[in-house]
Design a protein around this motif. Structure first.
Motif, PDB file in Angstrom:
ATOM      1  N   GLU A  44       0.838  -1.192   0.000  1.00  0.00           N
ATOM      2  CA  GLU A  44       0.000   0.000   0.000  1.00  0.00           C
ATOM      3  C   GLU A  44       0.868   1.235   0.000  1.00  0.00           C
ATOM      4  N   ILE A  45       0.253   2.330  -0.408  1.00  0.00           N
ATOM      5  CA  ILE A  45       0.887   3.636  -0.337  1.00  0.00           C
ATOM      6  C   ILE A  45      -0.060   4.507   0.467  1.00  0.00           C
ATOM      7  N   LYS A  46       0.459   5.046   1.552  1.00  0.00           N
ATOM      8  CA  LYS A  46      -0.360   5.839   2.472  1.00  0.00           C
ATOM      9  C   LYS A  46       0.015   7.309   2.367  1.00  0.00           C
ATOM     10  N   GLN A  47      -0.976   8.164   2.471  1.00  0.00           N
ATOM     11  CA  GLN A  47      -0.734   9.602   2.560  1.00  0.00           C
ATOM     12  C   GLN A  47      -1.200  10.033   3.945  1.00  0.00           C
ATOM     13  N   ALA A  48      -0.274  10.556   4.733  1.00  0.00           N
ATOM     14  CA  ALA A  48      -0.575  10.889   6.124  1.00  0.00           C
ATOM     15  C   ALA A  48      -0.334  12.378   6.376  1.00  0.00           C
ATOM     16  N   PRO A  49      -1.425  13.165   6.429  1.00  0.00           N
ATOM     17  CA  PRO A  49      -1.244  14.570   6.825  1.00  0.00           C
ATOM     18  C   PRO A  49      -1.020  14.617   8.334  1.00  0.00           C
ATOM     19  N   MET A  59       2.764  25.290  16.275  1.00  0.00           N
ATOM     20  CA  MET A  59       2.058  24.296  15.476  1.00  0.00           C
ATOM     21  C   MET A  59       2.858  24.014  14.211  1.00  0.00           C
ATOM     22  N   ASN A  60       2.940  22.747  13.834  1.00  0.00           N
ATOM     23  CA  ASN A  60       3.656  22.294  12.643  1.00  0.00           C
ATOM     24  C   ASN A  60       2.720  21.419  11.821  1.00  0.00           C
ATOM     25  N   ALA A  61       2.874  21.463  10.495  1.00  0.00           N
ATOM     26  CA  ALA A  61       2.048  20.620   9.625  1.00  0.00           C
ATOM     27  C   ALA A  61       2.877  20.182   8.427  1.00  0.00           C
ATOM     28  N   TRP A  62       2.752  18.906   8.060  1.00  0.00           N
ATOM     29  CA  TRP A  62       3.408  18.364   6.882  1.00  0.00           C
ATOM     30  C   TRP A  62       2.670  17.101   6.467  1.00  0.00           C
ATOM     31  N   THR A  63       3.020  16.598   5.295  1.00  0.00           N
ATOM     32  CA  THR A  63       2.406  15.377   4.770  1.00  0.00           C
ATOM     33  C   THR A  63       3.497  14.353   4.520  1.00  0.00           C
ATOM     34  N   GLU A  64       3.204  13.103   4.846  1.00  0.00           N
ATOM     35  CA  GLU A  64       4.125  12.007   4.557  1.00  0.00           C
ATOM     36  C   GLU A  64       3.466  11.051   3.570  1.00  0.00           C
ATOM     37  N   ILE A  65       4.241  10.578   2.616  1.00  0.00           N
ATOM     38  CA  ILE A  65       3.809   9.546   1.675  1.00  0.00           C
ATOM     39  C   ILE A  65       4.607   8.304   2.047  1.00  0.00           C
ATOM     40  N   ILE A  66       3.910   7.274   2.501  1.00  0.00           N
ATOM     41  CA  ILE A  66       4.561   6.085   3.040  1.00  0.00           C
ATOM     42  C   ILE A  66       4.316   4.902   2.106  1.00  0.00           C
ATOM     43  N   VAL A  67       5.391   4.361   1.563  1.00  0.00           N
ATOM     44  CA  VAL A  67       5.317   3.191   0.682  1.00  0.00           C
ATOM     45  C   VAL A  67       5.644   1.973   1.544  1.00  0.00           C
ATOM     46  N   GLN A  68       4.677   1.067   1.670  1.00  0.00           N
ATOM     47  CA  GLN A  68       4.849  -0.102   2.529  1.00  0.00           C
ATOM     48  C   GLN A  68       5.316  -1.310   1.713  1.00  0.00           C
ATOM     49  N   LEU A  69       6.408  -1.927   2.172  1.00  0.00           N
ATOM     50  CA  LEU A  69       6.948  -3.136   1.537  1.00  0.00           C
ATOM     51  C   LEU A  69       6.681  -4.333   2.438  1.00  0.00           C
ATOM     52  N   VAL A 105       8.729  11.466   1.591  1.00  0.00           N
ATOM     53  CA  VAL A 105       8.668  10.032   1.289  1.00  0.00           C
ATOM     54  C   VAL A 105       9.299   9.238   2.422  1.00  0.00           C
ATOM     55  N   LYS A 106       8.588   8.188   2.813  1.00  0.00           N
ATOM     56  CA  LYS A 106       9.115   7.209   3.748  1.00  0.00           C
ATOM     57  C   LYS A 106       8.824   5.819   3.187  1.00  0.00           C
ATOM     58  N   ILE A 107       9.725   4.905   3.450  1.00  0.00           N
ATOM     59  CA  ILE A 107       9.541   3.510   3.062  1.00  0.00           C
ATOM     60  C   ILE A 107       9.360   2.719   4.352  1.00  0.00           C
ATOM     61  N   GLU A 108       8.275   1.960   4.437  1.00  0.00           N
ATOM     62  CA  GLU A 108       7.981   1.177   5.640  1.00  0.00           C
ATOM     63  C   GLU A 108       8.310  -0.282   5.354  1.00  0.00           C
ATOM     64  N   ARG A 117       9.752  -0.493  10.576  1.00  0.00           N
ATOM     65  CA  ARG A 117       9.958   0.938  10.816  1.00  0.00           C
ATOM     66  C   ARG A 117       9.823   1.698   9.509  1.00  0.00           C
ATOM     67  N   GLN A 118       9.700   2.998   9.633  1.00  0.00           N
ATOM     68  CA  GLN A 118       9.652   3.874   8.474  1.00  0.00           C
ATOM     69  C   GLN A 118      11.015   4.527   8.312  1.00  0.00           C
ATOM     70  N   MET A 119      11.530   4.482   7.063  1.00  0.00           N
ATOM     71  CA  MET A 119      12.861   5.008   6.779  1.00  0.00           C
ATOM     72  C   MET A 119      12.793   5.967   5.588  1.00  0.00           C
ATOM     73  N   PHE A 120      13.762   6.853   5.518  1.00  0.00           N
ATOM     74  CA  PHE A 120      13.839   7.813   4.425  1.00  0.00           C
ATOM     75  C   PHE A 120      14.712   7.289   3.297  1.00  0.00           C
ATOM     76  N   PRO A 121      14.323   7.530   2.031  1.00  0.00           N
ATOM     77  CA  PRO A 121      15.270   7.283   0.938  1.00  0.00           C
ATOM     78  C   PRO A 121      16.434   8.254   1.110  1.00  0.00           C
ATOM     79  N   ASN A 122      17.632   7.739   1.184  1.00  0.00           N
ATOM     80  CA  ASN A 122      18.811   8.565   1.394  1.00  0.00           C
ATOM     81  C   ASN A 122      19.523   8.799   0.074  1.00  0.00           C
ATOM     82  N   GLU A 123      20.008   7.730  -0.508  1.00  0.00           N
ATOM     83  CA  GLU A 123      20.729   7.818  -1.765  1.00  0.00           C
ATOM     84  C   GLU A 123      20.089   6.845  -2.738  1.00  0.00           C
ATOM     85  N   ILE A 124      19.890   7.289  -3.969  1.00  0.00           N
ATOM     86  CA  ILE A 124      19.334   6.413  -4.999  1.00  0.00           C
ATOM     87  C   ILE A 124      20.383   6.318  -6.097  1.00  0.00           C
TER      88      ILE A 124
END
Length: 191
Positions: A44-49, A59-69, A105-108, A117-124
């Protein structure tokens, strides 16, 4: 193609990198020399505001797009899915859920030897016939520090986690039992 980010990667940049490499195998590295098994699925791919208030009262606000493997236990595969297959999954998702191009972007991922866990793409990088996404762990941070403050006490003895003092509005108290008016009207102070 090499993309090394010191900051987080947004969805638009991540997707553009995939679009530039559709014929490569998409592989994820979650630790030094540790690759996600080639039999993985994008489940799944989740969008989490996210809306938060930090320790300084900001107050802080951002959106995460989480790609689950997910790696099925009894499935064997020699090669990872093609980038084009991942893009077809993304297209299905984006037809139903428009993804924020500026979302982080986070990869779960997790398996029996690695807690989910959720991790960030660092280097591609392109490694032979594979597009390798190196993942780095997410970390807890103090937003007060990122705004130039400090965590704890500064040199003036002020604590960063104390909300900025604001003058509270003064309210006039009215004893309803002795008030002459029997109903409230705007500005009367009774409500």
């Amino acid at each position: 193609m090499i993309m090394n980010t010191t900051d987080t990667m947004n969805w638009q940049n991540f997707k553009e990198t995939l679009l530039q490499n559709p014929d490569l195998d998409l592989q994820f590295q979650y630790g030094e020399g540790k690759l996600v098994d080639a039999a993985y699925h994008i489940t799944e791919i989740k969008q989490a505001p996210i809306t938060s208030v930090d320790c300084g009262g900001v107050m802080n606000a951002w959106t995460e797009i989480i790609v689950q493997l997910w790696v099925p236990e009894n499935e064997q595969q020699d090669r990872s899915m093609k980038v084009s297959k991942a893009l077809s999954i993304i297209n299905i998702v984006e037809k139903m859920l428009p993804l924020n191009p500026n979302g982080t972007v986070k990869i779960e991922f997790g398996n029996s030897q690695f807690d989910t866990r959720q991790m960030f793409p660092n280097e591609i990088t392109v490694q032979g016939e594979a597009l390798l996404v190196d993942l780095r762990p997410d970390a807890v941070q103090c937003k007060a520090i990122s705004r130039g403050g400090s965590c704890g006490t500064n040199d003036k003895g002020e604590e960063c986690c104390t909300p900025v003092a604001t003058e509270k509005p003064k309210m006039q108290l009215v004893n309803i039992a002795t008030a002459k008016e029997t109903s409230c009207s705007p500005g009367s102070g009774c409500c």
